[in-house]
Design an enzyme around this catalytic site. Structure first.
Site, PDB file in Angstrom:
ATOM      1  CD  GLU A   1       3.796  16.552 -22.193  1.00  0.00           C
ATOM      2  OE1 GLU A   1       3.011  17.477 -21.907  1.00  0.00           O
ATOM      3  OE2 GLU A   1       3.412  15.373 -22.394  1.00  0.00           O
TER       4      GLU A   1
ATOM      5  NE  ARG B   1      -1.814  16.635 -12.139  1.00  0.00           N
ATOM      6  CZ  ARG B   1      -1.028  15.887 -11.400  1.00  0.00           C
ATOM      7  NH1 ARG B   1      -1.245  15.786 -10.104  1.00  0.00           N
ATOM      8  NH2 ARG B   1      -0.012  15.236 -11.939  1.00  0.00           N
TER       9      ARG B   1
ATOM     10  CE  LYS C   1       2.748  17.409 -13.655  1.00  0.00           C
ATOM     11  NZ  LYS C   1       3.001  16.234 -14.483  1.00  0.00           N
TER      12      LYS C   1
ATOM     13  CG  HIS D   1       2.906  11.077 -24.373  1.00  0.00           C
ATOM     14  ND1 HIS D   1       1.552  10.829 -24.298  1.00  0.00           N
ATOM     15  CD2 HIS D   1       3.138  12.174 -23.606  1.00  0.00           C
ATOM     16  CE1 HIS D   1       0.999  11.736 -23.509  1.00  0.00           C
ATOM     17  NE2 HIS D   1       1.930  12.553 -23.076  1.00  0.00           N
TER      18      HIS D   1
ATOM     19  CG  HIS E   1      -3.886  10.419 -24.306  1.00  0.00           C
ATOM     20  ND1 HIS E   1      -4.331  10.750 -23.049  1.00  0.00           N
ATOM     21  CD2 HIS E   1      -2.531  10.482 -24.232  1.00  0.00           C
ATOM     22  CE1 HIS E   1      -3.294  10.999 -22.258  1.00  0.00           C
ATOM     23  NE2 HIS E   1      -2.194  10.846 -22.956  1.00  0.00           N
TER      24      HIS E   1
ATOM     25  CE  LYS F   1      -2.970  13.625 -13.896  1.00  0.00           C
ATOM     26  NZ  LYS F   1      -3.439  14.115 -15.207  1.00  0.00           N
TER      27      LYS F   1
ATOM     28  CG  ASN G   1      -4.660  16.175 -18.987  1.00  0.00           C
ATOM     29  OD1 ASN G   1      -3.577  15.617 -18.954  1.00  0.00           O
ATOM     30  ND2 ASN G   1      -5.566  16.046 -18.034  1.00  0.00           N
TER      31      ASN G   1
ATOM     32  NE  ARG H   1      -3.954  -2.066   2.135  1.00  0.00           N
ATOM     33  CZ  ARG H   1      -3.837  -3.022   3.035  1.00  0.00           C
ATOM     34  NH1 ARG H   1      -2.922  -2.921   3.979  1.00  0.00           N
ATOM     35  NH2 ARG H   1      -4.625  -4.061   3.005  1.00  0.00           N
TER      36      ARG H   1
ATOM     37  CG  HIS I   1      -2.235  15.471 -23.030  1.00  0.00           C
ATOM     38  ND1 HIS I   1      -1.626  16.676 -23.259  1.00  0.00           N
ATOM     39  CD2 HIS I   1      -1.303  14.718 -22.373  1.00  0.00           C
ATOM     40  CE1 HIS I   1      -0.395  16.657 -22.768  1.00  0.00           C
ATOM     41  NE2 HIS I   1      -0.172  15.479 -22.232  1.00  0.00           N
TER      42      HIS I   1
ATOM     43  CD  GLU J   1      -6.594  15.702 -14.597  1.00  0.00           C
ATOM     44  OE1 GLU J   1      -5.394  15.375 -14.504  1.00  0.00           O
ATOM     45  OE2 GLU J   1      -7.310  15.386 -15.540  1.00  0.00           O
TER      46      GLU J   1
HETATM   47  P1  NAD Z   1      10.122   6.677 -22.616  1.00  0.00           P
HETATM   48  O1  NAD Z   1      10.183   6.446 -21.185  1.00  0.00           O
HETATM   49  O2  NAD Z   1       9.661   5.568 -23.495  1.00  0.00           O
HETATM   50  O3  NAD Z   1      11.571   7.177 -23.110  1.00  0.00           O
HETATM   51  C1  NAD Z   1      11.775   7.464 -24.461  1.00  0.00           C
HETATM   52  C2  NAD Z   1      12.992   6.707 -25.015  1.00  0.00           C
HETATM   53  O4  NAD Z   1      14.174   7.313 -24.518  1.00  0.00           O
HETATM   54  C3  NAD Z   1      13.051   5.244 -24.583  1.00  0.00           C
HETATM   55  O5  NAD Z   1      13.501   4.485 -25.659  1.00  0.00           O
HETATM   56  C4  NAD Z   1      14.101   5.257 -23.473  1.00  0.00           C
HETATM   57  O6  NAD Z   1      14.731   4.016 -23.332  1.00  0.00           O
HETATM   58  C5  NAD Z   1      15.040   6.303 -23.966  1.00  0.00           C
HETATM   59  N1  NAD Z   1      15.847   6.991 -22.964  1.00  0.00           N
HETATM   60  C6  NAD Z   1      15.489   7.353 -21.712  1.00  0.00           C
HETATM   61  N2  NAD Z   1      16.451   8.098 -21.158  1.00  0.00           N
HETATM   62  C7  NAD Z   1      17.468   8.178 -22.053  1.00  0.00           C
HETATM   63  C8  NAD Z   1      18.728   8.834 -22.060  1.00  0.00           C
HETATM   64  N3  NAD Z   1      19.128   9.590 -21.051  1.00  0.00           N
HETATM   65  N4  NAD Z   1      19.506   8.696 -23.161  1.00  0.00           N
HETATM   66  C9  NAD Z   1      19.074   7.978 -24.227  1.00  0.00           C
HETATM   67  N5  NAD Z   1      17.885   7.352 -24.287  1.00  0.00           N
HETATM   68  C10 NAD Z   1      17.085   7.465 -23.208  1.00  0.00           C
HETATM   69  O7  NAD Z   1       9.185   7.917 -22.993  1.00  0.00           O
HETATM   70  P2  NAD Z   1       9.040   9.394 -22.388  1.00  0.00           P
HETATM   71  O8  NAD Z   1       8.830  10.260 -23.563  1.00  0.00           O
HETATM   72  O9  NAD Z   1      10.097   9.717 -21.429  1.00  0.00           O
HETATM   73  O10 NAD Z   1       7.680   9.288 -21.557  1.00  0.00           O
HETATM   74  C11 NAD Z   1       6.468   8.985 -22.196  1.00  0.00           C
HETATM   75  C12 NAD Z   1       5.534   8.386 -21.180  1.00  0.00           C
HETATM   76  O11 NAD Z   1       5.283   9.346 -20.153  1.00  0.00           O
HETATM   77  C13 NAD Z   1       4.178   8.020 -21.754  1.00  0.00           C
HETATM   78  O12 NAD Z   1       3.820   6.744 -21.307  1.00  0.00           O
HETATM   79  C14 NAD Z   1       3.246   9.064 -21.193  1.00  0.00           C
HETATM   80  O13 NAD Z   1       1.931   8.599 -21.034  1.00  0.00           O
HETATM   81  C15 NAD Z   1       3.895   9.359 -19.863  1.00  0.00           C
HETATM   82  N6  NAD Z   1       3.563  10.674 -19.293  1.00  0.00           N
HETATM   83  C16 NAD Z   1       3.167  10.705 -17.994  1.00  0.00           C
HETATM   84  C17 NAD Z   1       2.902  11.913 -17.394  1.00  0.00           C
HETATM   85  C18 NAD Z   1       2.542  11.948 -15.925  1.00  0.00           C
HETATM   86  O14 NAD Z   1       2.152  13.012 -15.439  1.00  0.00           O
HETATM   87  N7  NAD Z   1       2.698  10.874 -15.199  1.00  0.00           N
HETATM   88  C19 NAD Z   1       3.015  13.110 -18.124  1.00  0.00           C
HETATM   89  C20 NAD Z   1       3.421  13.040 -19.442  1.00  0.00           C
HETATM   90  C21 NAD Z   1       3.698  11.801 -20.023  1.00  0.00           C
HETATM   91  N1  GLY Z   2       0.745  15.497 -17.405  1.00  0.00           N
HETATM   92  C1  GLY Z   2      -0.517  15.840 -16.847  1.00  0.00           C
HETATM   93  C2  GLY Z   2      -0.529  15.913 -15.366  1.00  0.00           C
HETATM   94  O1  GLY Z   2       0.430  15.595 -14.702  1.00  0.00           O
HETATM   95  O2  GLY Z   2      -1.531  16.263 -14.811  1.00  0.00           O
END
Ligand code: NAD
Ligand code: GLY
Length: 349
Positions: free
Chosen positions: A178, A231, A217, A253, A242, A136, A235, A114, A238, A227
């Site tokens: 972003e 918040r 943020k 993304h 999405h 998130k 998005n 938990r 998005h 949210e």
């Molecule tokens: P990702 O984690 O897939 O990373 C992108 C690529 O970069 C991958 O191939 C990874 O292996 C590579 N990589 C990572 N660090 C590296 C480095 N330092 N050098 C070289 N390569 C590297 O994708 P992302 O764009 O980081 O994140 C996308 C994800 O984030 C999606 O799933 C999206 O839904 C999520 N997201 C979440 C939030 C949230 O608030 N939680 C907000 C925006 C996006």
């Molecule tokens: N990326 C959207 C949020 O964190 O609310």
């Protein structure tokens, strides 16, 4: 080093930004605990030695890189590995990677017993400016993105720009998606982006603008962690992003966020929710980062996925967060058929 704090009823989250902060600060969390490191195959190939140097004998779970790993099967495998590692309530999970590692790692930390401590070490620009901050966490399931998740604040986020030196230009572009979104929400960030339009891919500039985005943020999360209203602004773009990400795939993304912002900006203009001058300014920025905006076949079917968006209040309407004017936004709610016909007319090949 710049420190930004988010205090919420559930957890205090301290975000430190600065070159070298990973190696300097991560060891502070280790003493006396059984810890666990989650990373992905690309990050491990590049930074495996650093991970070993910082975390010593802590087990390291390596996810195959990519969004395909962000699912319930991987989540339960990680949880099993955490059980096998004998983690306890005081253990720390360190998520060292991009948004995929951060989202699934954060959720595993939220679920295990938990909730155990979580430290986010974002290694992509997108994760540094957005996903690692604010709590998130989620996995995708079936065709639905981020549908299983929790709000779970990391205790610490270590935003170390040196990781970006190995990040491919395309991934920088994803993070800029972003960052442009923040520009559309925050006039100071927008001014900086327009003044530095020629330096957008320059790591020195990104080190300057990243804390500004995180501060924006953080303020939103302080005011509306769960949210309920404000918040939702984060998005922007998005809804369509999405929908296209799920239906078409093939891009990241952050790229879909830029594409979604572009098409939703056009819809906002047609609906009179923004001005032509402001829309032109944002369009210029989007195109500078993205280059060309793709058109698609089958947009009518892709639009169906917008029905699943978590912002929608009813199944026959689509909610979009659109730019209104400098530093302001609006929530545009359209009947689904109207949204679909806009999207088809704008995005169909
Ligand atoms: P990702 O984690 O897939 O990373 C992108 C690529 O970069 C991958 O191939 C990874 O292996 C590579 N990589 C990572 N660090 C590296 C480095 N330092 N050098 C070289 N390569 C590297 O994708 P992302 O764009 O980081 O994140 C996308 C994800 O984030 C999606 O799933 C999206 O839904 C999520 N997201 C979440 C939030 C949230 O608030 N939680 C907000 C925006 C996006
Ligand atoms: N990326 C959207 C949020 O964190 O609310």
């Amino acid at each position: 080093m710049k420190v930004i704090e988010i205090h919420t009823p559930s957890q205090d989250s301290v975000i430190t930004c600065g070159a070298g902060c990973f190696k300097r600060l991560a060891p502070r969390f280790l003493a006396g605990h059984r810890n666990f490191v989650l990373t992905d195959s690309n990050v491990h190939a590049l930074y495996g030695q650093d991970i070993k140097a910082v975390f010593g004998d802590a087990p390291v779970y390596i996810l195959p890189a990519g969004e395909e790993s962000k699912n319930e099967v991987s989540l339960f495998r990680i949880l099993q590995a955490m059980i096998d590692a004998g983690l306890h309530r005081n253990s720390f999970l360190f998520a060292v990677g991009g948004g995929v590692v951060g989202d699934i790692g954060g959720l595993a930390a939220a679920l295990y017993m938990r909730g155990i401590h979580c430290v986010q070490v974002p290694t992509t620009l997108l994760a540094q400016v957005d996903s690692s901050v604010g709590g998130k966490t989620a996995v995708d399931m079936g065709k639905v993105k981020n549908v299983v998740g929790a709000f779970y604040q990391p205790e610490a986020v270590l935003v170390d720009g040196t990781f970006l030196k190995t990040l491919p230009a395309r991934e920088i572009r994803c993070g800029l998606g972003e960052i442009v979104k923040y520009g559309a929400l925050n006039a100071k960030i927008l001014d900086s982006l327009t003044e530095n339009a020629d330096r957008l891919f320059d790591l020195a500039y990104l080190a300057e603008i990243t804390p500004e985005c995180i501060e924006h943020k953080a303020e939103v999360v302080r005011l509306d962690e769960r949210e309920k209203g404000l918040r939702k602004s984060l998005n922007m773009g998005h809804t369509t992003a999405h929908a296209f990400e799920l239906f078409y795939g093939g891009l990241s993304h952050g790229e879909f966020v830029l594409i979604g912002m572009y098409y939703e900006l056009k819809i906002a203009l047609a609906e009179g929710a923004t001005t032509a001058e402001y829309a032109a300014l944002l369009e210029g920025l989007i195109l500078r980062v993205l280059g060309e905006v793709p058109r698609y076949e089958g947009v009518e079917r892709a639009a169906e996925y917008a029905r699943l968006d978590k912002k929608n209040a009813a199944s026959d309407e689509v909610s979009m967060i659109v730019p209104a004017d400098y530093g302001t936004y609006a929530e545009l709610r359209l009947p689904f058929e109207k949204y679909r016909s806009y999207l088809v007319s704008l995005a169909e090949k």
